[in-house]
Design a protein around this motif. Structure first.
Motif, PDB file in Angstrom:
ATOM      1  N   ARG A  40       0.817  -1.214   0.000  1.00 61.56           N
ATOM      2  CA  ARG A  40       0.000   0.000   0.000  1.00 61.56           C
ATOM      3  C   ARG A  40       0.852   1.266   0.000  1.00 61.56           C
ATOM      4  N   ALA A  41       1.979   1.233   0.712  1.00 57.16           N
ATOM      5  CA  ALA A  41       2.835   2.425   0.752  1.00 57.16           C
ATOM      6  C   ALA A  41       3.397   2.727  -0.628  1.00 57.16           C
ATOM      7  N   GLN A  42       3.778   1.683  -1.366  1.00 55.05           N
ATOM      8  CA  GLN A  42       4.316   1.883  -2.708  1.00 55.05           C
ATOM      9  C   GLN A  42       3.281   2.510  -3.625  1.00 55.05           C
ATOM     10  N   ILE A  43       2.028   2.040  -3.540  1.00 56.91           N
ATOM     11  CA  ILE A  43       0.969   2.583  -4.396  1.00 56.91           C
ATOM     12  C   ILE A  43       0.704   4.047  -4.048  1.00 56.91           C
ATOM     13  N   LEU A  44       0.706   4.377  -2.765  1.00 58.11           N
ATOM     14  CA  LEU A  44       0.485   5.771  -2.357  1.00 58.11           C
ATOM     15  C   LEU A  44       1.610   6.677  -2.851  1.00 58.11           C
ATOM     16  N   ILE A  45       2.836   6.143  -2.872  1.00 62.82           N
ATOM     17  CA  ILE A  45       3.970   6.924  -3.376  1.00 62.82           C
ATOM     18  C   ILE A  45       3.851   7.135  -4.885  1.00 62.82           C
ATOM     19  N   GLU A  46       3.364   6.111  -5.603  1.00 66.58           N
ATOM     20  CA  GLU A  46       3.241   6.201  -7.057  1.00 66.58           C
ATOM     21  C   GLU A  46       2.063   7.057  -7.499  1.00 66.58           C
ATOM     22  N   LEU A  47       1.066   7.196  -6.644  1.00 69.77           N
ATOM     23  CA  LEU A  47      -0.171   7.873  -7.026  1.00 69.77           C
ATOM     24  C   LEU A  47       0.053   9.302  -7.535  1.00 69.77           C
ATOM     25  N   PHE A  50       1.278   9.230 -11.083  1.00 72.46           N
ATOM     26  CA  PHE A  50       0.256   8.910 -12.073  1.00 72.46           C
ATOM     27  C   PHE A  50      -0.514  10.177 -12.465  1.00 72.46           C
ATOM     28  N   ALA A  51      -0.935  10.945 -11.471  1.00 73.23           N
ATOM     29  CA  ALA A  51      -1.690  12.172 -11.742  1.00 73.23           C
ATOM     30  C   ALA A  51      -0.831  13.185 -12.495  1.00 73.23           C
ATOM     31  N   ALA A  52       0.434  13.308 -12.089  1.00 74.10           N
ATOM     32  CA  ALA A  52       1.334  14.246 -12.768  1.00 74.10           C
ATOM     33  C   ALA A  52       1.551  13.841 -14.222  1.00 74.10           C
ATOM     34  N   PHE A  53       1.629  12.539 -14.482  1.00 75.54           N
ATOM     35  CA  PHE A  53       1.811  12.043 -15.844  1.00 75.54           C
ATOM     36  C   PHE A  53       0.646  12.477 -16.725  1.00 75.54           C
ATOM     37  N   VAL A  54      -0.567  12.336 -16.223  1.00 69.37           N
ATOM     38  CA  VAL A  54      -1.753  12.724 -16.993  1.00 69.37           C
ATOM     39  C   VAL A  54      -1.781  14.229 -17.220  1.00 69.37           C
ATOM     40  N   MET A  84      -6.667  11.295 -21.923  1.00 76.11           N
ATOM     41  CA  MET A  84      -5.588  10.672 -21.171  1.00 76.11           C
ATOM     42  C   MET A  84      -6.121   9.856 -19.997  1.00 76.11           C
ATOM     43  N   VAL A  85      -7.129  10.382 -19.309  1.00 76.28           N
ATOM     44  CA  VAL A  85      -7.690   9.665 -18.164  1.00 76.28           C
ATOM     45  C   VAL A  85      -8.356   8.369 -18.619  1.00 76.28           C
ATOM     46  N   VAL A  86      -9.105   8.418 -19.723  1.00 77.67           N
ATOM     47  CA  VAL A  86      -9.771   7.227 -20.243  1.00 77.67           C
ATOM     48  C   VAL A  86      -8.741   6.188 -20.673  1.00 77.67           C
ATOM     49  N   ALA A 146      -8.585   8.069  -7.432  1.00 74.07           N
ATOM     50  CA  ALA A 146      -7.719   9.110  -6.864  1.00 74.07           C
ATOM     51  C   ALA A 146      -7.130   9.986  -7.965  1.00 74.07           C
ATOM     52  N   THR A 147      -6.716   9.374  -9.068  1.00 70.99           N
ATOM     53  CA  THR A 147      -6.163  10.145 -10.189  1.00 70.99           C
ATOM     54  C   THR A 147      -7.227  11.061 -10.774  1.00 70.99           C
ATOM     55  N   PHE A 148      -8.441  10.541 -10.937  1.00 68.15           N
ATOM     56  CA  PHE A 148      -9.545  11.363 -11.445  1.00 68.15           C
ATOM     57  C   PHE A 148      -9.783  12.549 -10.521  1.00 68.15           C
TER      58      PHE A 148
END
Length: 289
Positions: A40-47, A50-54, A84-86, A146-148
């Motif tokens: 879970r910590a890894q996913i929270l760090i990556e989140l 992901f948003a910045a990429f979009v 991009m989100v889709v 979360a990204t949305f």
């Protein structure tokens, strides 16, 4: 050291009732969720990445000519960011299923618990797939939501949610399971196949973009992309969520290409996993790292 699988245990599935089989499936799902929770910590760090990429790449879609001439205007645009989100939703599931399948299987090999997979009353490929897919769906739902939410803080998204989108999404899940089983079979034999995973992610990511009308690609690129697992999925989602159109029988994102590609990858993945399993058992290297 060779691995011995008791034939009586290996064929137990044929003698067990529905209750025992259901219990076996639930146990594998529980194991998969426990493994996902440990990351879970890894996913929270990556989140945030992901948003910045979009947010960073979305404004550049459809500006190839401007980029080439150095006249690019970087601005947050609702249409391109929505595209991009889709695109990001099926790719994030593909990532969660395929890459994390490899890491989970590798962790079991290193821990010396991989033999438990082959002592289940269920077929070994089903055990491996079941143990990962539910966790991947939950992780993807969280990451996508979360990204949305993060992206929506910066630019309004114009996505018309439709139940018809469940068809390409389901096809994407089936195809991703097939690919992950193929990677799992290779992991059983060669163990260190991370570079294959990384290369696969890049190829699928780039070629799936050919389904987006805002991106112009050569004809050969679009043709090759139709044989990859996410291109028609992305095309179907674009039709149902952005273009407000119905899915057709053929064409990018059509019912028949979705069915054909997803089932082909699933069957190929089952075959590859079975072949990898047999090869590792024959060599006596199933649990050797």
């Amino acid at each position: 050291m060779s691995t011995y699988i008791n034939p009586a245990l290996a064929s137990a599935g044929s003698r067990l009732g529905p209750g025992a089989l259901t219990s076996a499936i639930v146990n594998e799902i529980r194991k998969g969720l426990q493994f996902a929770w440990s990351e879970r910590a890894q996913i929270l760090i990556e989140l945030p990445m992901f948003a910045a990429f979009v947010l960073l790449l979305g404004p550049l879609i459809g500006q190839a000519d401007q980029i080439a001439t150095g006249t690019t205007t970087w601005r947050l645009d609702s249409e391109t960011t929505s595209v991009m989100v889709v695109w990001f939703v099926p790719f994030s599931f593909f990532y969660m299923q395929v890459v994390k399948m490899f890491w989970r299987l590798l962790a079991e090999i290193q821990a010396g618990t991989i033999e438990q997979v082959f002592l289940s009353p269920l077929p070994s490929w089903l055990v491996v797939a079941t143990g990962r897919v539910v966790a991947a769906l939950i992780e993807t739902t969280f990451v996508a939501a979360a990204t949305f939410g993060i992206v929506s803080l910066f630019v309004p998204l114009s996505i018309d949610w439709s139940l018809a989108a469940l068809v390409p999404l389901a096809a994407g899940v089936v195809a991703a399971i097939g690919v992950s089983l193929g990677v799992a079979g290779a992991t059983l034999v060669w163990k260190r196949v991370q570079l294959v995973n990384d290369t696969l992610m890049v190829v699928v990511m780039l070629f799936s973009a050919s389904a987006l009308p805002l991106i112009a690609v050569p004809d050969w690129w679009a043709t090759v992309g139709r044989f990859l697992p996410l291109t028609d999925v992305v095309g179907g989602l674009h039709l149902t969520l952005l273009a407000d159109q119905s899915l057709t029988a053929w064409g990018t994102g059509g019912y028949l290409p979705l069915l054909l590609v997803s089932v082909t990858y699933l069957l190929a993945g089952i075959g590859a996993f079975t072949l990898g399993e047999r090869t590792a058992k024959r060599r006596g290297t199933l649990g050797r790292y």
